[in-house]
Write a protein that holds these residues in place. Structure first.
Motif, short mmCIF file in Angstrom:
data_model
loop_
_atom_site.label_atom_id
_atom_site.label_comp_id
_atom_site.label_asym_id
_atom_site.label_seq_id
_atom_site.Cartn_x
_atom_site.Cartn_y
_atom_site.Cartn_z
N THR A 145 0.76 -1.14 0.07
CA THR A 145 -0.06 -0.02 -0.03
C THR A 145 0.87 1.24 -0.06
OG1 THR A 145 -1.66 -1.11 1.22
CG2 THR A 145 -1.81 1.46 1.23
N GLU A 149 1.64 4.24 -2.99
CA GLU A 149 1.53 5.64 -2.89
C GLU A 149 2.82 6.34 -3.18
OE1 GLU A 149 -0.67 8.12 -0.89
OE2 GLU A 149 -2.25 6.26 -1.52
N ARG A 223 -6.30 1.42 4.44
CA ARG A 223 -5.99 0.70 3.38
C ARG A 223 -4.82 -0.18 3.75
NH1 ARG A 223 -3.99 4.23 -0.63
NH2 ARG A 223 -4.24 6.15 0.71
N ILE A 224 -4.05 0.09 4.58
CA ILE A 224 -2.87 -0.77 5.05
C ILE A 224 -3.64 -2.02 5.91
CG2 ILE A 224 -1.18 -0.98 6.94
CD1 ILE A 224 0.04 1.65 6.03
N GLU A 227 -4.63 -4.48 3.82
CA GLU A 227 -3.53 -5.27 3.27
C GLU A 227 -3.13 -6.47 4.43
OE1 GLU A 227 1.16 -4.77 2.46
OE2 GLU A 227 -0.32 -3.13 1.87
#
Length: 252
Positions: A145, A149, A223-224, A227
């Motif tokens: 993730t 970025e 979002r992490i 994951e």
């Protein structure tokens, strides 16, 4: 101890993984050391945090499978993955510049650690790669993730999905490595940071806050977390356990 933390005269904090016999693999003690270094860097008057590995063979070979092979189910794997993801997010959002000084090979979770830093410097001739795909898992500490970025989508996808080692020169072309060096790693890093370290700490913190705000607003931590949970599910697969068994047998 598996690590050292030093405050240097030039105004930065130096964290070194001291497990050269294990290619500076990350165990629970190293995790605790990273937490300690991040807390110290955020509370002191340090202008930067540099992370490196002992010796010249490896920066970090990722998670220590001789320790983590005891984790079998997703329920067992999740706490370890989540703990390290929390550490890397804290590193990512540390309000001062952070530098990964890649003095040797950098594999798997070692690349996740490097990705969480603001700058990555690598010795010419080393190799590095997100090889988790070969282990039948994905990045599980948030590195995928974070990579998304920082790199163009195609470059990040290629690195993650290929799961191969790349030369430092290739990684510089991808945008993962910011600068290459030949000889003394710390001297090269200090030269790279010279103008940054000369600035007022409040200036550095103000600029870093631009990116921290962006990551907060785009819900990077959430979002992490997705994951981490995806990796935990893959962790308990037969394919991953077969890889780990094979790895442990080779070591023996």
């Amino acid at each position: 101890m598996s690590y050292t933390i030093e405050k240097r005269e030039k105004g930065y904090l130096l964290f070194t993984i001291t497990r050269s016999e294990k290619r500076n693999a990350i165990n629970y003690e190293v995790m605790n050391g990273l937490e300690e270094a991040i807390n110290e860097a955020s509370e002191a008057d340090s202008k930067a945090l540099i992370i490196t590995g002992e010796g010249d063979r490896a920066f970090c070979s990722g998670g220590d499978l001789s320790v983590f092979h005891l984790l079998h189910t997703k329920e067992e794997a999740y706490p370890m993955l989540s703990k390290m993801a929390d550490i890397l997010y804290s590193l990512l959002t540390l309000p001062i510049p952070t530098i990964s000084l890649m003095n040797g090979s950098t594999v798997g979770g070692g690349c996740e650690l490097a990705a969480a830093c603001d700058f990555r410097l690598a010795r010419n001739g080393i190799k590095a790669g997100f090889v988790q795909g070969k282990q039948a898992i994905t990045t599980g500490w948030g590195g995928g993730t974070i990579l998304a970025e920082k790199l163009p989508a195609a470059n990040a996808m290629k690195m993650l999905m290929d799961a191969e080692l790349h030369t430092a020169e290739e990684l510089k072309a991808y945008g993962f490595i910011d600068a290459l060096f030949e000889k003394d790693a710390l001297m090269a890093c200090e030269a790279y940071l010279e103008k940054i370290l000369a600035k007022d700490l409040r200036v550095l913190e103000s600029y870093k806050r631009i990116w921290i705000r962006k990551w907060e607003e785009t819900k990077l931590r959430e979002r992490i977390e997705e994951e981490v949970r995806n990796c935990a599910s893959l962790w308990e697969s037969d394919a991953h356990h077969d890889y780990v068994k094979s790895f442990i047998m080779k070591k023996r």
